[in-house]
Enzyme design. Structure first.
Site, short mmCIF file in Angstrom:
data_model
loop_
_atom_site.label_atom_id
_atom_site.label_comp_id
_atom_site.label_asym_id
_atom_site.label_seq_id
_atom_site.Cartn_x
_atom_site.Cartn_y
_atom_site.Cartn_z
N TYR A 161 21.87 27.09 67.29
CA TYR A 161 21.79 28.54 67.13
C TYR A 161 23.13 29.08 66.67
O TYR A 161 24.16 28.75 67.25
CB TYR A 161 21.50 29.24 68.45
CG TYR A 161 20.42 28.64 69.29
CD1 TYR A 161 19.08 28.78 68.93
CD2 TYR A 161 20.73 27.96 70.46
CE1 TYR A 161 18.09 28.26 69.72
CE2 TYR A 161 19.74 27.43 71.26
CZ TYR A 161 18.42 27.57 70.88
OH TYR A 161 17.45 27.04 71.67
N ALA A 219 35.70 31.81 75.22
CA ALA A 219 35.30 32.30 73.90
C ALA A 219 36.45 33.01 73.19
O ALA A 219 36.65 32.84 71.98
CB ALA A 219 34.11 33.22 74.05
N HIS A 257 44.70 59.42 83.21
CA HIS A 257 44.42 59.68 84.63
C HIS A 257 43.12 60.46 84.77
O HIS A 257 42.91 61.41 84.02
CB HIS A 257 45.57 60.50 85.24
CG HIS A 257 45.30 60.87 86.66
ND1 HIS A 257 45.42 59.96 87.69
CD2 HIS A 257 44.89 62.04 87.22
CE1 HIS A 257 45.10 60.57 88.83
NE2 HIS A 257 44.78 61.82 88.56
C1 LIG Z 1 27.29 29.81 81.32
C2 LIG Z 1 28.56 30.04 80.55
C3 LIG Z 1 29.18 31.28 80.63
C4 LIG Z 1 30.35 31.51 79.91
N1 LIG Z 1 30.95 32.74 80.01
C5 LIG Z 1 32.09 32.97 79.33
C6 LIG Z 1 32.71 34.24 79.37
O1 LIG Z 1 32.24 35.15 80.04
N2 LIG Z 1 33.83 34.44 78.66
C7 LIG Z 1 34.39 33.44 77.90
O2 LIG Z 1 35.42 33.68 77.26
N3 LIG Z 1 33.82 32.23 77.82
C8 LIG Z 1 32.69 31.97 78.50
N4 LIG Z 1 32.08 30.75 78.40
C9 LIG Z 1 32.71 29.72 77.53
C10 LIG Z 1 32.34 29.97 76.07
O3 LIG Z 1 30.95 29.99 75.94
C11 LIG Z 1 32.94 28.89 75.20
O4 LIG Z 1 34.32 28.81 75.44
C12 LIG Z 1 32.71 29.18 73.72
O5 LIG Z 1 31.33 29.23 73.44
C13 LIG Z 1 33.38 28.13 72.86
O6 LIG Z 1 33.12 28.40 71.53
P1 LIG Z 1 33.12 27.25 70.44
O7 LIG Z 1 32.90 27.92 69.13
O8 LIG Z 1 34.29 26.39 70.60
O9 LIG Z 1 31.89 26.31 70.80
P2 LIG Z 1 30.35 26.55 71.07
O10 LIG Z 1 30.05 27.93 71.48
O11 LIG Z 1 29.98 25.42 71.97
O12 LIG Z 1 29.70 26.33 69.63
C14 LIG Z 1 29.73 25.11 68.99
C15 LIG Z 1 28.55 25.05 68.05
O13 LIG Z 1 28.66 23.89 67.23
C16 LIG Z 1 27.37 23.38 66.97
N5 LIG Z 1 27.52 21.99 66.56
C17 LIG Z 1 28.04 20.96 67.26
N6 LIG Z 1 28.06 19.85 66.51
C18 LIG Z 1 27.54 20.17 65.30
C19 LIG Z 1 27.31 19.46 64.10
N7 LIG Z 1 27.65 18.17 63.95
N8 LIG Z 1 26.74 20.11 63.05
C20 LIG Z 1 26.43 21.42 63.16
N9 LIG Z 1 26.63 22.14 64.27
C21 LIG Z 1 27.19 21.54 65.32
C22 LIG Z 1 26.65 23.58 68.30
O14 LIG Z 1 25.25 23.62 68.11
C23 LIG Z 1 27.20 24.92 68.77
O15 LIG Z 1 26.38 25.99 68.38
C24 LIG Z 1 30.90 30.48 79.10
C25 LIG Z 1 30.27 29.24 79.02
C26 LIG Z 1 29.11 29.02 79.73
C27 LIG Z 1 28.44 27.67 79.62
#
Ligand SMILES: Cc1cc2nc3c(=O)[nH]c(=O)nc-3n(C[C@H](O)[C@H](O)[C@H](O)COP(=O)(O)OP(=O)(O)OC[C@H]3O[C@@H](n4cnc5c(N)ncnc54)[C@H](O)[C@@H]3O)c2cc1C
Length: 454
Positions: free
Chosen positions: A35, A315, A440
């Protein structure tokens, strides 16, 4: 087809990098296999915050009488909460898609695989199509860490054990829930299901909750959760998951906890395999893609941002790292400063912090001074909080008179903490901060109040 930049992974790191790079003039392709929006939008930050907001409204309604608001027949409709969560995700994912298109980035659905390097550039395949690029950004994110203990695999297969992905889809609120892991994510889910009516027990291996959270704040949070009915088993190591129970060891003794569902929330592992990193020799260290503070890997023009480098799996860290990677590609020499990146727990009460904690400052041998006040020093906090007094704690560098860290517990902390991040990043001195005017009445005034204690 030739690109200036191919990004593998469409989470916060990937989609933000695509947006910035295409706006900066790079011909960009973003490849995502599940997604768009990644974990954050689809099964992380946004869905959990949608759920927690419903819980906050519910708690507000239940305690409304303390504020002169009387409501009858209060109930949480979990199905409706989930429907709203899906609507929120849809709105945001659609927004990202249209922003990317507006900036001219191309989005491709499928599994990206790095085949190697030709004389024209890096070769990436998606199915039977091949693409060539001058630069690569690895933004493949992370996956839930699965505890390697007896019964976990079987429990996951029969739906007794859930990860943070599946729990966001369960149709009804379980009567009881054991959350394995008392880190930020585990606490947020424990908090929602407790408000929604589950009997929640958190089993945590450490002797405290909240991971690197300042210990004084973590203890206040623990007591507040306990008052709300969440049970905690600290210093407890889960050893086995049985038919309908979780077995854990504490102080050399074994205990069993019967439960309807188990949430496994013990951290995440970077996604580093299955997409050809080895074909171009990208260095991996302790299960993470190794990057410097400009997000460069050991391979020329190959960058990595977000959870995949395992630095600070949030994130907004992913956003900053993605931007820094793109700015460096475009010739701007910028770095990520991890010390001014905040962390937040979005429960009721909220907790937020940035920079050093008392424990980390001690460990590093820093010379610091602590100033703290209850949040009740903010007029707005008093106006809006009948039961909870909160705390704001600031660590000051004794010599430089700048902020080393700030730790807050109490609502709106999540919205205030970035301001302290700015103060740390720009090395504002106590005297400079004293000259800042805060609106404030706001809860943010607590920062000014604490600083004026010096
Ligand atoms: C339940 C939960 C709650 C969270 N709440 C917070 C929050 O409130 N605040 C916060 O800052 N962080 C939060 N996080 C952490 C945050 O979601 C992650 O730090 C963030 O999503 C990381 O982003 P990213 O782009 O590195 O990776 P991801 O969001 O993991 O995205 C990586 C993407 O790469 C895709 N992918 C992988 N390999 C391939 C491939 N070979 N080809 C094509 N696509 C591929 C995957 O499908 C995925 O969509 C939370 C995490 C969880 C699990």
């Amino acid at each position: 087809m030739k690109y200036d930049l191919i990004i593998i992974g469409g989470g916060p790191a990937g989609y933000l990098a695509a947006e910035r790079a295409s706006k900066g003039g790079l011909k960009t392709l973003l490849i995502e296999e599940r997604y768009l929006g990644g974990v954050c939008l689809n099964e992380g930050c946004i869905p959990t915050k949608t759920l927690l907001y419903s819980a906050k409204i519910l708690e507000g309604a239940k305690h409304g009488f303390k504020y002169g608001v009387e409501v009858q027949n209060i109930a949480l409709n979990h199905k409706k909460v989930l429907e709203r969560k899906d609507k929120v995700i849809k709105t945001l994912v659609t927004g990202i898609k249209s922003k990317l298109r507006k900036n001219g980035a191309e989005i491709l659905s499928g599994h990206g695989e790095i085949l190697g390097r030709s004389s024209k550039g890096y070769v990436v395949a998606v199915g039977d199509k091949e693409f060539v690029t001058d630069r690569l950004l690895i933004a493949t994110g992370s996956s839930p860490f699965i505890l390697p203990i007896e019964g976990v695999k079987e429990g996951l297969e029969r739906g007794f054990v859930l990860t943070n992905r599946e729990i966001l889809e369960i149709e009804s609120v379980p009567a009881s829930l054991v959350v394995i892991g008392g880190g930020i994510v585990g606490l947020e889910m424990a908090s929602y299901f407790n408000s929604a009516g589950s009997k929640v027990t958190v089993v945590e291996m450490l002797d405290h909750i909240g991971g690197s959270m300042d210990r004084e704040i973590s203890n206040i949070l623990l007591e507040t959760y306990k008052k709300k009915g969440i049970e905690f088993e600290l210093s407890a190591r889960v050893t086995k998951i049985d038919d309908r129970k979780v077995v854990y060891e504490k102080d050399g003794k074994f205990f069993e906890k019967e439960t309807e569902k188990v949430l496994l929330s013990v951290g995440r592992r970077p996604n580093i395999t299955g997409f050809g990193l080895e074909n171009i020799g990208v260095e991996v260290e302790k299960g993470c893609v190794k990057t410097d503070d400009r997000m460069k890997t050991n391979v020329q023009e190959v960058y990595a941002a977000g959870d995949v480098n395992g630095k600070l799996m949030l994130a907004h860290t992913a956003y900053r790292e993605a931007e820094v990677a793109v700015w460096n590609m475009l010739g701007r020499r910028v770095k990520v400063n991890y010390n001014s990146i905040p962390s937040v727990v979005y429960t009721n009460p909220e907790v937020a912090w940035v920079g050093e904690s008392e424990e980390s400052a001690k460990e590093k041998g820093l010379e610091y001074e602590i100033v703290k006040l209850p949040m009740l020093y903010s007029g707005r906090f008093v106006a809006e909080n009948e039961e909870f007094d909160g705390l704001c704690k600031i660590l000051i560098d004794r010599r430089k008179r700048t902020i080393l860290g700030c730790h807050m517990i109490g609502n709106y902390s999540s919205e205030i903490i970035y301001g302290v991040g700015v103060m740390i990043e720009s090395q504002l001195r106590v005297e400079d901060i004293k000259d800042i005017v805060f609106p404030h009445p706001t809860v943010s005034e607590i920062i000014r109040e604490v600083i004026f204690e010096l």
